[in-house]
Design a protein around this motif. Structure first.
Motif, PDB file in Angstrom:
ATOM      1  N   THR A  68      -3.353   0.530  -3.467  1.00 29.75           N
ATOM      2  CA  THR A  68      -2.830  -0.815  -3.229  1.00 29.75           C
ATOM      3  C   THR A  68      -2.287  -1.357  -4.533  1.00 29.75           C
ATOM      4  OG1 THR A  68      -4.445  -1.238  -1.477  1.00 29.75           O
ATOM      5  CG2 THR A  68      -3.378  -3.161  -2.471  1.00 29.75           C
ATOM      6  N   ILE A  69      -1.087  -1.926  -4.498  1.00 36.28           N
ATOM      7  CA  ILE A  69      -0.518  -2.538  -5.700  1.00 36.28           C
ATOM      8  C   ILE A  69      -0.236  -4.016  -5.439  1.00 36.28           C
ATOM      9  CG2 ILE A  69       0.534  -0.368  -6.436  1.00 36.28           C
ATOM     10  CD1 ILE A  69       3.269  -1.602  -5.642  1.00 36.28           C
ATOM     11  N   PRO A  95       2.961   7.080 -17.467  1.00 38.04           N
ATOM     12  CA  PRO A  95       2.000   6.596 -16.486  1.00 38.04           C
ATOM     13  C   PRO A  95       2.467   5.334 -15.765  1.00 38.04           C
ATOM     14  CG  PRO A  95       1.316   5.914 -18.684  1.00 38.04           C
ATOM     15  CD  PRO A  95       2.525   6.804 -18.864  1.00 38.04           C
ATOM     16  N   ALA A  96       1.955   5.170 -14.546  1.00 30.39           N
ATOM     17  CA  ALA A  96       2.283   3.991 -13.735  1.00 30.39           C
ATOM     18  C   ALA A  96       1.340   2.858 -14.116  1.00 30.39           C
ATOM     19  CB  ALA A  96       2.176   4.326 -12.256  1.00 30.39           C
ATOM     20  N   LYS A 102       0.833  -1.193   0.000  1.00 25.94           N
ATOM     21  CA  LYS A 102       0.000   0.000   0.000  1.00 25.94           C
ATOM     22  C   LYS A 102       0.874   1.253   0.000  1.00 25.94           C
ATOM     23  CE  LYS A 102      -4.109  -1.877   2.299  1.00 25.94           C
ATOM     24  NZ  LYS A 102      -5.090  -1.468   1.267  1.00 25.94           N
ATOM     25  N   GLY A 103       0.293   2.347  -0.442  1.00 26.07           N
ATOM     26  CA  GLY A 103       0.991   3.627  -0.438  1.00 26.07           C
ATOM     27  C   GLY A 103       0.016   4.761  -0.217  1.00 26.07           C
ATOM     28  N   VAL A 146       1.480   5.508  -5.512  1.00 29.98           N
ATOM     29  CA  VAL A 146       2.030   4.298  -6.151  1.00 29.98           C
ATOM     30  C   VAL A 146       3.535   4.245  -5.934  1.00 29.98           C
ATOM     31  CG1 VAL A 146       2.361   3.075  -8.335  1.00 29.98           C
ATOM     32  CG2 VAL A 146       0.174   4.225  -7.869  1.00 29.98           C
ATOM     33  N   LEU A 147       4.197   5.367  -6.118  1.00 36.56           N
ATOM     34  CA  LEU A 147       5.643   5.442  -5.887  1.00 36.56           C
ATOM     35  C   LEU A 147       5.973   5.045  -4.451  1.00 36.56           C
ATOM     36  CD1 LEU A 147       8.276   6.613  -7.433  1.00 36.56           C
ATOM     37  CD2 LEU A 147       7.958   8.564  -5.908  1.00 36.56           C
ATOM     38  N   ASN A 148       5.167   5.519  -3.520  1.00 41.35           N
ATOM     39  CA  ASN A 148       5.355   5.194  -2.109  1.00 41.35           C
ATOM     40  C   ASN A 148       5.188   3.704  -1.851  1.00 41.35           C
ATOM     41  OD1 ASN A 148       3.513   5.122   0.768  1.00 41.35           O
ATOM     42  ND2 ASN A 148       5.513   6.113   0.852  1.00 41.35           N
TER      43      ASN A 148
END
Length: 775
Positions: free
Chosen positions: A630-631, A760-761, A444-445, A742-744
């Motif tokens: 969440t990724i 884009p991510a 998560k971020g 997302v970076l986090n």
């Protein structure tokens, strides 16, 4: 979940109509499917259809031959247009004259229009266009920023820079120095209504064109010079667009030109409506960038110096790239003070469709750089990114932008701290850290980012607007102005302003289509300035008529001006009340004019581009967003779990419309930064040219927990339209918080290492970054 304004919040503005959450003027027509767009206009008898033709495989090279005999032989084809058929100037450029309506001697990008088929039906025109043979002396195209740099070709426009202090020395002396490079992708406008125009010739060589355009005056100019007629011989009209987002600011002109040329050649009405695939291939996008930068800061993360170069892929022509790239530089600071700086822009020529305006007009790319830099500093120093952001915000004594404008209305810190508390940012960040420590594959971020966006056209002459108001003897009002309606609610907002001026119900205000035949020399509806400019122009027109009515009433009833007021459809004249319509009738009988134009020019704007100093913006719009994501590190899939937004619209003209703009802008920005990916192959062909290959956000991508609140603001200075603030573009940049979240999340895999996440991510980009963090 969306937080709606409470009744007391909207009522606090002492107005009757302005500030109410009224429905969009076309809302009922939209849901009924009866709102008329260009392709819905009843076609005049004998209307022909135009389809563009191009070389399907070539991206660039000299045209060796053009074989159109097979096209002309198709039953139903009346004409095939080429550059030789243009009686005037073969150009549809909004700037330096480098955009041909029809390519003549060479092709500069894949999809460039070489000829146009005019036929009895659209189907025949499209089928016949495929039979054209264009032989090219093919050249290897420059497709990417790196291609353009390697070719060392002449840039589309000259380099440009902002400078302050000795950056090299300051970087060398900094306790911490960061160097980084990353790419920012472009974006397709994907308006629901594609490019479309209907041209109807008149008896004297002129034309009336109905165009889906944000800039009717630009279309008028283009058609007049192409047809070699005066501007007055061309009328451009637009009632509404099914979305624009900047993609119809300059890009609508070419398709209107093809329809007008067909009408001139045949003497019959002609329509040009692009197929979705052709639209995506042939029209410009958001500019994509490579960003190279270095930053120096102290141990707390406070910046000492910033040196950044924006390498922009402009495409084959200038289009609006000067203004777009300038605005990227204007917003490279976002809400932060850079003590010493060098902000440079390269505007690179490539053999791809010319990039153009897109919601934010270059500002989002500059802001994304600023926020990535804040994240990089936080990672290096093991700090909370929000703390780094707060330490670098503009404040007293640190309040001059890179372009020399002083920030006097800064409310970024107050908004951030309010959102920090209301979103429960600190507790949630701790919870996420604990979750990530115990979760191997799912991460998560969270991120909280500000927005500071300058409001005004940076080309000073464009900050003007006109309006036309008629009052009829029954008390109804005809309203026309230079702003265009693309779904954003401009028409209803301006109608509220006019209804407020006369003290009448908004149902008595008839909103009419934007047309160059009523209000001339208009600026585009862009730069978030539509309500600011056209609202003031319409108000000024209404004030002229209202003052005439007051002067008439003073003489007729022998009362002081101060004893007259307009409210609730009545005019109170001392102890006497008369219906607004009755007063209008009496004034008409007394031969008082009930019609007026109105004009407004934004004051106090001074911008010297050569010296890179001045005040290019009248004010700043502010916002802040906190996003949690969440990724899945195995698949790259990402979901946005919760979003909290606090946005400043000043004293809102229409809170419901403004909240809709905030929600929509955020989702569009989220699409740009997480899923919308433009892919060109090495031959310069766009491979993501349809809904099947280009993904935009859908209903399921909207955060399940979506909280939007309007900031309790004192509003703008009194000389703005009811102290409201622009809301069209600024909300898009709130979505940068999603990318930072997302970076986090990716960064949690290996704390202390900056994830090499691109924008884009997409799932592929996330997986690439995850893999880099694991090695």
């Amino acid at each position: 979940m969306t937080s709606r304004p409470s009744p007391h919040q909207t009522a606090r503005i002492e107005t009757e109509t302005v500030g109410l959450s009224l429905a969009h003027d076309s809302a009922m027509l939209h849901v009924q499917g009866s709102a008329v767009y260009i392709d819905d206009i009843r076609e005049p008898e004998g209307t022909l259809h135009v389809a563009p033709g191009y070389a399907p495989d070539a991206a660039c090279g000299r045209i060796l031959s053009l074989s159109l005999d097979a096209v002309r032989a198709v039953p139903g084809v009346l004409a095939v247009l080429t550059a030789r058929d243009i009686p005037g100037v073969n150009d549809c450029s909004p700037s330096i004259g480098d955009d041909p309506v029809l390519a003549d001697d060479r092709i500069a990008f894949h999809g460039q229009v070489v000829f146009a088929v005019v036929a009895e039906t659209r189907e025949v025109a499209r089928q016949a266009a495929r039979l054209g043979k264009v032989e090219i002396a093919a050249e290897t195209p420059a497709v990417t920023v790196e291609d353009a740099l390697a070719r060392r070709t002449i840039d589309v426009l000259p380099d440009y820079a902002f400078k302050r202090g000795n950056v090299t020395k300051a970087l060398r002396a900094s306790q911490t120095r960061i160097e980084d490079s990353f790419h920012i992708g472009g974006q397709e406008h994907f308006y629901l209504e594609g490019q479309a125009a209907l041209a109807v010739p008149d008896e004297r060589g002129g034309v009336t064109v109905y165009s889906s355009t944000q800039h009717p005056t630009e279309v008028q100019h283009c058609l007049a010079k192409m047809l070699a007629v005066p501007d007055a011989a061309v009328t451009c009209e637009c009632r509404r667009m099914g979305g624009g987002f900047g993609g119809k600011e300059s890009q609508a002109a070419q398709w209107a030109a093809l329809a007008a040329l067909a009408a001139r050649i045949t003497g019959r009405p002609a329509k040009c409506r692009l197929d979705r695939d052709d639209d995506m291939v042939m029209t410009g996008k958001r500019h994509d960038f490579r960003v190279d930068y270095a930053a120096g800061c102290d141990e707390t993360g406070r910046l000492a110096a910033v040196d950044v170069t924006f390498l922009s892929r402009c495409g084959y022509s200038a289009d609006l790239s000067q203004g777009v790239n300038d605005r990227t530089m204007f917003h490279a600071d976002n809400a932060y003070f850079y003590p010493q700086l060098h902000i440079q822009s390269r505007r690179l020529r490539t053999n791809t469709v010319s990039n153009t305006a897109f919601r934010g007009f270059g500002g989002p790319q500059g802001m994304l750089f600023a926020e990535r830099m804040m994240e990089a500093i936080a990672v290096r120093l093991n700090l909370d990114p929000l703390d780094v952001r707060k330490r670098n915000l503009y404040e007293t004594g640190r309040d001059v932008t890179p372009y020399g404008m002083k920030v006097t209305d800064n409310i970024a810190l107050a908004m951030i701290e309010e959102l920090e508390a209301s979103s429960d940012y600190r507790r949630r960040r701790d919870q996420i850290a604990r979750f990530n420590a115990g979760s191997r594959f799912i991460k998560k971020g969270i991120a909280l980012t500000p927005v500071k966006f300058g409001i005004s056209f940076t080309l000073t002459q464009m900050n003007q607007a006109g309006a036309l108001v008629h009052v009829y003897t029954d008390g109804s009002v005809h309203l026309n102005h230079g702003g265009t309606e693309m779904g954003q609610g401009l028409y209803v907002k301006v109608a509220q302003v006019v209804a407020e001026e006369f003290g009448i119900d908004i149902d008595m205000v008839r909103i009419t289509a934007t047309t160059t035949g009523k209000v001339p020399n208009t600026s585009p509806t862009a730069a978030s300035s539509g309500s600011d400019l056209n609202g003031m122009a319409a108000r000024n027109a209404g004030m002229v008529i209202k003052n005439r009515l007051i002067e008439f009433a003073v003489k007729e009833w022998k009362v002081a001006r101060s004893a007259i007021r307009f409210e609730r459809g009545q005019v109170i004249i001392g102890n006497h009340a008369i219906a607004f319509g009755d007063l209008a009738k009496k004034a008409h009988q007394a031969r008082i004019s009930l019609s007026s134009t109105g004009f407004y020019a934004t004051p106090d704007l001074v911008w010297d581009r050569d010296k890179a100093k001045g005040r290019p913006f009248y004010y700043f719009a502010y916002g802040a967003a906190c996003s949690e994501v969440t990724i899945d590190t195995l698949t790259g899939e990402m979901t946005v779990d919760r979003v909290d937004i606090l946005h400043d619209v000043g004293r809102s003209l229409n809170p419901a419309i403004d909240i809709g703009q905030i929600e929509g802008g955020f989702i569009q920005g989220m699409g740009w930064l997480t899923m919308e990916e433009l892919v060109f192959d090495d031959r310069g062909r766009l491979r993501t040219h349809a809904p099947s290959t280009y993904k935009i956000p859908c209903a399921s991508d909207v955060p399940a927990d979506f909280r939007v609140k309007l900031f309790e603001s004192a509003g703008n200075p009194a000389d703005t339209i009811y102290r409201s603030k622009a809301v069209g573009e600024p909300p898009l940049m709130l979505a940068i918080s999603v990318w930072c979240a997302v970076l986090n999340a990716v960064g949690s895999i290996r704390p202390g290492k900056m994830p090499p996440l691109e924008a884009p991510a997409t799932p592929e980009a996330i997986l690439t970054a995850v893999k880099a963090m694991q090695t």
